[in-house]
Design an enzyme around this catalytic site. Sequence first.
Site, mmCIF file in Angstrom:
data_model
loop_
_atom_site.group_PDB
_atom_site.id
_atom_site.type_symbol
_atom_site.label_atom_id
_atom_site.label_comp_id
_atom_site.label_asym_id
_atom_site.label_seq_id
_atom_site.Cartn_x
_atom_site.Cartn_y
_atom_site.Cartn_z
ATOM 1 N N TYR A 163 -3.550 -0.355 10.003
ATOM 2 C CA TYR A 163 -3.382 -0.590 8.203
ATOM 3 C C TYR A 163 -1.914 -0.178 7.978
ATOM 4 O O TYR A 163 -1.267 -1.031 7.392
ATOM 5 C CB TYR A 163 -4.362 0.040 7.507
ATOM 6 C CG TYR A 163 -4.315 -0.166 6.185
ATOM 7 C CD1 TYR A 163 -4.977 -1.409 5.736
ATOM 8 C CD2 TYR A 163 -3.814 0.754 5.107
ATOM 9 C CE1 TYR A 163 -5.058 -1.527 4.363
ATOM 10 C CE2 TYR A 163 -3.954 0.457 3.745
ATOM 11 C CZ TYR A 163 -4.728 -0.762 3.294
ATOM 12 O OH TYR A 163 -4.639 -1.158 2.013
ATOM 13 N N SER A 190 0.747 -1.125 0.181
ATOM 14 C CA SER A 190 0.095 0.120 0.005
ATOM 15 C C SER A 190 1.072 1.289 -0.160
ATOM 16 O O SER A 190 2.190 1.294 0.410
ATOM 17 C CB SER A 190 -0.976 -0.015 1.248
ATOM 18 O OG SER A 190 -1.436 1.263 1.479
#
Length: 267
Positions: free
Chosen positions: A160, A147
């Site tokens: 996250y 990510s």
Amino acid sequence: MGILNSFSLEGKVALVTGASYGIGFAIACGMHDAGAKIVFNDINQELVDKGIAAYKEKGIDAKGYVCDVTDEDAVNALVKKISEEVGDINILVNNAGIIKRIPMCEMTAAQFRQVVDVDLNAPFIVSKAVIPTMIKNGGGKIINICSMMSELGRETVSAYAAAKGGLKMLTRNIASEYGEFNIQCNGIGPGYIETPQTAPLRERQADGSRHPFDAFIIAKTPAARWGKTDDLVGPAVFLASEASNFVNGHVLYVDGGILAYIGKQPQ
Ligand code: NAP
Ligand code: GCO
């Protein structure tokens, strides 16, 4: 081997986790076009059925299984079943993921652990389940879906970001530990991609204008747009193919230039 042939996935079995829709689905479809047999799993039967129907609509005979990637026994059983029913896994894409957007001081430890469990512990569990057979078969490819948050932080995504940053390092470690067995483990770091996961960040305002985060992402991205799931297909096929046999421990950011850009100067 001709250069285009080195991108072929003919005869390979690819397992893409959490791939009934979104990024995993697009990557699996691209790998099928490149010649691979597609296997995917998802968290419940409804999603698996939805996935099988979506693949069928594209003319792809994908094999789908229910499996929670955080459950080590279930993952080991899945990998064994795939070997028996389809063939040994040559390509693994650790795609399944979750996000919880909660300010860190309001997040419970249980919520934090849940995100880390799916986004970091599960890629460890699934990789560990396929690596011994890859070694026995002379090599394999593992692609971890990282990510922007493998590199950057932002409000509300502490768990996250911690998990995806950890996934980048797990990628480097798998490459370090198993590179000598002809296993290449690389990451793909998608930028901001139009999927249900990011839908809340793109919702139109009551007056029809862009969500402030949507406008922010367009301004932060040199390509001046959100990514499409298909933008990830070429990079994924490359990293799954023999064309990338000496690429190991790398994260390929597919972000329209976000990480290269300091941002627009104020007018
Ligand atoms: P997503 O909504 O993040 O979901 C991926 C799939 O994984 C869903 O079908 C999900 O099921 C499934 N899943 C969740 N927990 C699971 C578990 N324990 N076991 C098995 N499957 C599970 O979809 P996406 O946006 O396409 O994202 C795919 C990956 O790319 C994720 O790792 C995400 O973090 C990453 N990513 C996304 C973006 C983006 O902009 N969209 C950018 C960078 C990275 P449910 O639908 O039930 O949750
Ligand atoms: C967020 C987003 C991101 C993206 C993606 C960026 O809330 O900032 O959900 O984390 O999904 O992972 O690469």
